[in-house]
Write an enzyme that holds these catalytic residues in place. Structure first.
Site, PDB file in Angstrom:
ATOM      1  N   TYR A   1      25.236  30.279  42.465  1.00 45.67           N
ATOM      2  CA  TYR A   1      25.527  31.574  41.854  1.00 45.67           C
ATOM      3  C   TYR A   1      24.885  31.700  40.473  1.00 45.67           C
ATOM      4  O   TYR A   1      25.002  30.797  39.647  1.00 45.67           O
ATOM      5  CB  TYR A   1      27.037  31.754  41.751  1.00 45.67           C
ATOM      6  CG  TYR A   1      27.488  33.171  41.444  1.00 45.67           C
ATOM      7  CD1 TYR A   1      26.746  34.273  41.854  1.00 45.67           C
ATOM      8  CD2 TYR A   1      28.668  33.392  40.754  1.00 45.67           C
ATOM      9  CE1 TYR A   1      27.181  35.571  41.588  1.00 45.67           C
ATOM     10  CE2 TYR A   1      29.119  34.675  40.483  1.00 45.67           C
ATOM     11  CZ  TYR A   1      28.366  35.765  40.897  1.00 45.67           C
ATOM     12  OH  TYR A   1      28.789  37.033  40.631  1.00 45.67           O
TER      13      TYR A   1
ATOM     14  N   SER B   1      27.254  25.587  47.166  1.00 46.72           N
ATOM     15  CA  SER B   1      28.013  26.579  46.417  1.00 46.72           C
ATOM     16  C   SER B   1      27.689  27.979  46.948  1.00 46.72           C
ATOM     17  O   SER B   1      27.881  28.230  48.130  1.00 46.72           O
ATOM     18  CB  SER B   1      27.733  26.431  44.920  1.00 46.72           C
ATOM     19  OG  SER B   1      28.690  27.121  44.161  1.00 46.72           O
TER      20      SER B   1
ATOM     21  N   ASP C   1      37.444  19.566  43.989  1.00 42.64           N
ATOM     22  CA  ASP C   1      36.680  20.741  43.580  1.00 42.64           C
ATOM     23  C   ASP C   1      37.627  21.832  43.064  1.00 42.64           C
ATOM     24  O   ASP C   1      38.414  22.390  43.822  1.00 42.64           O
ATOM     25  CB  ASP C   1      35.872  21.272  44.767  1.00 42.64           C
ATOM     26  CG  ASP C   1      34.803  22.273  44.374  1.00 42.64           C
ATOM     27  OD1 ASP C   1      34.924  22.893  43.305  1.00 42.64           O
ATOM     28  OD2 ASP C   1      33.838  22.429  45.150  1.00 42.64           O
TER      29      ASP C   1
ATOM     30  N   HIS D   1      32.854  19.846  42.163  1.00 42.49           N
ATOM     31  CA  HIS D   1      31.705  20.731  42.358  1.00 42.49           C
ATOM     32  C   HIS D   1      30.519  20.112  41.619  1.00 42.49           C
ATOM     33  O   HIS D   1      30.141  20.543  40.528  1.00 42.49           O
ATOM     34  CB  HIS D   1      32.054  22.111  41.809  1.00 42.49           C
ATOM     35  CG  HIS D   1      31.381  23.240  42.515  1.00 42.49           C
ATOM     36  ND1 HIS D   1      31.766  23.674  43.766  1.00 42.49           N
ATOM     37  CD2 HIS D   1      30.346  24.043  42.151  1.00 42.49           C
ATOM     38  CE1 HIS D   1      31.009  24.698  44.130  1.00 42.49           C
ATOM     39  NE2 HIS D   1      30.152  24.936  43.167  1.00 42.49           N
TER      40      HIS D   1
END
Length: 319
Positions: free
Chosen positions: A92, A183, A273, A302
């Protein structure tokens, strides 16, 4: 083992919290129809970065609503044609990988397409009101408009369109296409495979864009999901529209697309995460009906997952 989410046995049973819109399938069929009517106007431009064993190109095409989308295309030289290809998606607000990171697959005779998501850190446009970048806020972009104006709808369709363009190239074997990403990229890989049934393999690690209501209920609407918290604080401070908002987000929730996947899936989850909570990832994984396998990293969040990229390469070599 410390827990930030459900116990593992519950994760394997979890089916998600975010509502499924009643017209979900119709919504995506209409989106795919719009995509197919779009004149892609493909342009292939040689990159200034070149190496002896592969050709490197900038690939541009027009996506839904008129945005020009950019992808890097690395084409191996001196290999049998048609050859397999993978399509790579980034995290992202990021951008496609550097050319040098794409060359490992080209060295194996596999072509690589790496898409820049519209309006984020790469060269793809966001043409909502102005051309250029909007960088983030994309989960909530279009939330107060019609469902078909959600920006992630367009990004999902950009991914599917790129897969189709790759399959239509004479040097590519359309029966050996894989998609990869982590992700946001992991979410896009799953969405792309769900909406393009010809994709054969998917490697997705800690996928984003799943089970938004669960993220919010865990008080983890921060970091990558911060805009959910900001939206409620600014536009629905007393949560009078909570059900309608999460139902609208259900259109772009990958857990609801997961049952459509026909490709074989390799997925990785870090059980610590806090960016994309494990339960949100299992919500998607548990709904996949195609052949699938899961790599668990109990002490990882993550972050880089050791050896998973190697496992991905071995997985994709079997296409």
């Amino acid at each position: 083992m410390p827990l930030i989410d459900m116990p593992l046995e519950q994760l394997y049973q979890y089916q998600g919290r975010n509502p499924l819109p009643t017209d979900f399938d119709e919504y995506w069929e209409q989106g795919l129809h719009e995509m197919k009517l779009t004149n892609a106007q493909v342009e292939l431009v040689p990159s200034s970065f070149q190496v002896p064993h592969a050709e490197c190109f900038h690939l541009y095409y027009t996506g839904v609503r008129g945005a020009r989308i950019h992808a890097k295309y690395v084409r191996p030289k001196h290999v049998q044609r048609p050859h397999p290809a993978i399509i790579s998606f980034h995290g992202y607000t990021g951008r496609s990988s550097d050319w040098s990171e794409l060359l490992s697959y080209a060295s194996l005779g596999i072509a690589v397409f790496a898409m820049d998501c519209r309006g984020q850190g790469g060269l793809s446009e966001d043409v909502g009101n102005v051309k250029g970048t909007t960088h983030n806020g994309h989960i909530i972009r279009g939330l107060d408009s019609k469902p078909e104006d959600l920006l992630f709808r367009h990004i999902f369709l950009d991914a599917v369109q790129l897969a189709g363009l790759a399959m239509n190239r004479t040097e590519i074997d359309p029966n050996r296409i894989g998609v990869i990403g982590g992700s946001q990229g992991g979410g896009l890989a799953l969405a792309c495979a769900a909406l393009e049934p010809r994709i054969r393999r998917v490697s997705s690690y800690y996928p984003f864009l799943s089970d938004y209501q669960r993220v919010w209920e865990m008080d983890l609407a921060k970091d990558a999901y911060q805009e959910l918290r900001s939206y409620f604080r600014q536009f629905d401070p007393q949560h009078t529209r909570k059900e309608a908002i999460f139902t609208r987000l259900g259109y772009i929730d990958i857990q609801h697309l997961a049952p459509r996947i026909e490709a074989e899936v390799l997925m990785a989850v870090g059980l610590m995460d806090t960016i994309c909570p494990p339960s949100t990832q299992f919500a998607a994984y548990n709904k996949i009906k195609a052949p699938k396998s899961l790599e668990l990293y109990p002490d990882f969040g993550h972050e880089h997952l050791p050896c998973f990229q190697d496992k991905t390469m071995q997985f994709l070599l079997k296409m």
